[in-house]
Design a protein around this motif. Structure first.
Motif, mmCIF file in Angstrom:
data_model
loop_
_atom_site.group_PDB
_atom_site.id
_atom_site.type_symbol
_atom_site.label_atom_id
_atom_site.label_comp_id
_atom_site.label_asym_id
_atom_site.label_seq_id
_atom_site.Cartn_x
_atom_site.Cartn_y
_atom_site.Cartn_z
ATOM 1 N N MET A 1 0.852 -1.169 0.000
ATOM 2 C CA MET A 1 0.000 0.000 0.000
ATOM 3 C C MET A 1 0.901 1.236 0.000
ATOM 4 N N VAL A 2 0.716 2.089 -0.972
ATOM 5 C CA VAL A 2 1.506 3.317 -1.057
ATOM 6 C C VAL A 2 0.717 4.427 -0.377
ATOM 7 N N GLU A 3 1.140 4.791 0.835
ATOM 8 C CA GLU A 3 0.401 5.792 1.606
ATOM 9 C C GLU A 3 1.313 6.797 2.297
ATOM 10 N N ILE A 4 2.612 6.712 1.969
ATOM 11 C CA ILE A 4 3.608 7.648 2.472
ATOM 12 C C ILE A 4 4.293 8.267 1.258
ATOM 13 N N PRO A 5 4.484 9.595 1.220
ATOM 14 C CA PRO A 5 5.097 10.229 0.043
ATOM 15 C C PRO A 5 6.396 9.581 -0.413
ATOM 16 N N ARG A 6 7.237 9.162 0.530
ATOM 17 C CA ARG A 6 8.514 8.573 0.120
ATOM 18 C C ARG A 6 8.332 7.308 -0.705
ATOM 19 N N ALA A 7 7.304 6.540 -0.390
ATOM 20 C CA ALA A 7 7.053 5.323 -1.161
ATOM 21 C C ALA A 7 6.696 5.659 -2.606
ATOM 22 N N ALA A 8 5.941 6.743 -2.795
ATOM 23 C CA ALA A 8 5.597 7.174 -4.153
ATOM 24 C C ALA A 8 6.827 7.706 -4.878
ATOM 25 N N LEU A 9 7.660 8.451 -4.165
ATOM 26 C CA LEU A 9 8.852 9.036 -4.765
ATOM 27 C C LEU A 9 9.884 7.980 -5.159
ATOM 28 N N THR A 10 9.905 6.873 -4.437
ATOM 29 C CA THR A 10 10.879 5.800 -4.723
ATOM 30 C C THR A 10 10.172 4.546 -5.230
ATOM 31 N N ALA A 11 9.043 4.742 -5.894
ATOM 32 C CA ALA A 11 8.219 3.612 -6.340
ATOM 33 C C ALA A 11 8.961 2.681 -7.287
ATOM 34 N N ASP A 12 9.940 3.204 -8.026
ATOM 35 C CA ASP A 12 10.713 2.344 -8.925
ATOM 36 C C ASP A 12 11.506 1.303 -8.137
ATOM 37 N N GLU A 13 11.998 1.678 -6.954
ATOM 38 C CA GLU A 13 12.733 0.743 -6.113
ATOM 39 C C GLU A 13 11.776 -0.237 -5.419
ATOM 40 N N VAL A 14 10.676 0.289 -4.884
ATOM 41 C CA VAL A 14 9.707 -0.555 -4.179
ATOM 42 C C VAL A 14 9.114 -1.593 -5.131
ATOM 43 N N ALA A 15 8.898 -1.199 -6.380
ATOM 44 C CA ALA A 15 8.279 -2.099 -7.364
ATOM 45 C C ALA A 15 9.131 -3.324 -7.658
#
Length: 295
Positions: free
Chosen positions: A163-177
């Motif tokens: 679940m993407v619910e923190i700005p940092r997760a959206a900003l680093t979504a390429d890494e999280v993915a």
């Protein structure tokens, strides 16, 4: 021992859901509430200790209540909504996500055995801020699931995402993915963390005045803040799919039932929206209208 008692309760709950939803994908968010929701109230527990001292309670009972009070004080947080919850709790207590993963897959297998079909299991890790968190939790979940499937001698499809619910997760979504099979944008919390406001406090306080005096056009918890939170969503989608082009992406929150928000999500490339049951007809209509506008 406590988790062993909870597991069959969780399994029973999941079986009920999976039976109703058989043949369809079901996303299960792992434990997310803040830590304080599992603990006695600090003030109440302090009063309980004082009452026992003043009324001459037994030493055994007083010792027990004091031990509980000490534990509550140790775990007490000033801002629990941004404290030990979601993936952070799971990192501290990995036996919790393991138990939940086993309950989920046992439930799915039980429904398959009983009904002849089951759900598409999607296990979602909440509140991730860095890739490593999801990597660790994915290993825990996959290990538990594979052990259960091997023991049952059966295979069912499952995926693990976040679940993407923190700005940092959206900003680093390429890494999280890199370690996610899907994203679900939790726009309620994402709005809170991006705007730096508490939904409950703001809606009871200044937000109404802001809307009435045209400081903002709409309540951002009712309709997505396109220029702020919306850009985080769009960025998360684009960066996530730069790593995994076929990444499944959706939204979870009340915004999923708001027509203007649904139109924005369609334009941002999301695959689906999730919302409260009473909002489903509105969401379906809005989704259809958004598609037609794009033709």
């Amino acid at each position: 021992a406590a988790l062993e008692e909870i597991l069959p309760m969780q399994q029973k709950d999941f079986e009920g859901i999976f039976t109703a939803m058989k043949g369809l994908p079901v996303t299960v968010r792992l434990l997310d509430p803040p830590l304080h929701e599992f603990l006695p109230n600090l003030v109440d527990q302090s009063l309980a200790v004082q009452k026992l001292k003043l009324t001459g309670g037994s030493e055994e009972q007083l010792a027990k209540e004091r031990e509980t009070l000490a534990q509550v004080k140790r775990l007490h947080e000033q801002n629990p909504m941004l404290g030990t919850r979601g993936v952070r709790l799971a990192m501290l207590y990995p036996s919790i996500p393991e138990m939940q993963a086993r309950a989920i897959i046992r439930a799915a297998l039980a429904v398959l055995e009983r009904e002849g079909e089951t759900v598409g299991v999607e296990i979602m890790v909440p509140l991730v801020i860095v890739r490593k968190e999801l990597e660790v939790q994915r290993e825990i979940v996959v290990k538990a699931v594979e052990e259960e499937l091997e023991a049952a001698g059966k295979r069912i499809d499952y995926t693990v995402g976040t679940m993407v619910e923190i700005p940092r997760a959206a900003l680093t979504a390429d890494e999280v993915a890199e370690v996610a099979d899907f994203f679900s944008f939790g726009t309620n919390d994402l709005t809170q963390t991006a705007l730096g406001i508490s939904r409950d406090d703001a809606e009871a306080g200044f937000l109404g005045h802001y809307v009435d005096t045209d400081v903002i056009a709409k309540n951002p918890f009712e309709s997505i803040d396109v220029d702020g939170v919306g850009q985080l969503v769009k960025m998360g989608v684009d960066r996530g799919r730069s790593t995994k082009p076929e990444l499944k992406v959706g939204v979870c929150g009340e915004h999923g039932g708001d027509p203007d928000s649904v139109e924005f999500f369609h334009g941002a490339g999301l695959d689906y929206v999730s919302c409260s049951p009473f909002r489903v007809p509105i969401a379906r209509l809005a989704a259809a209208q958004a598609v037609l506008k794009g033709l």
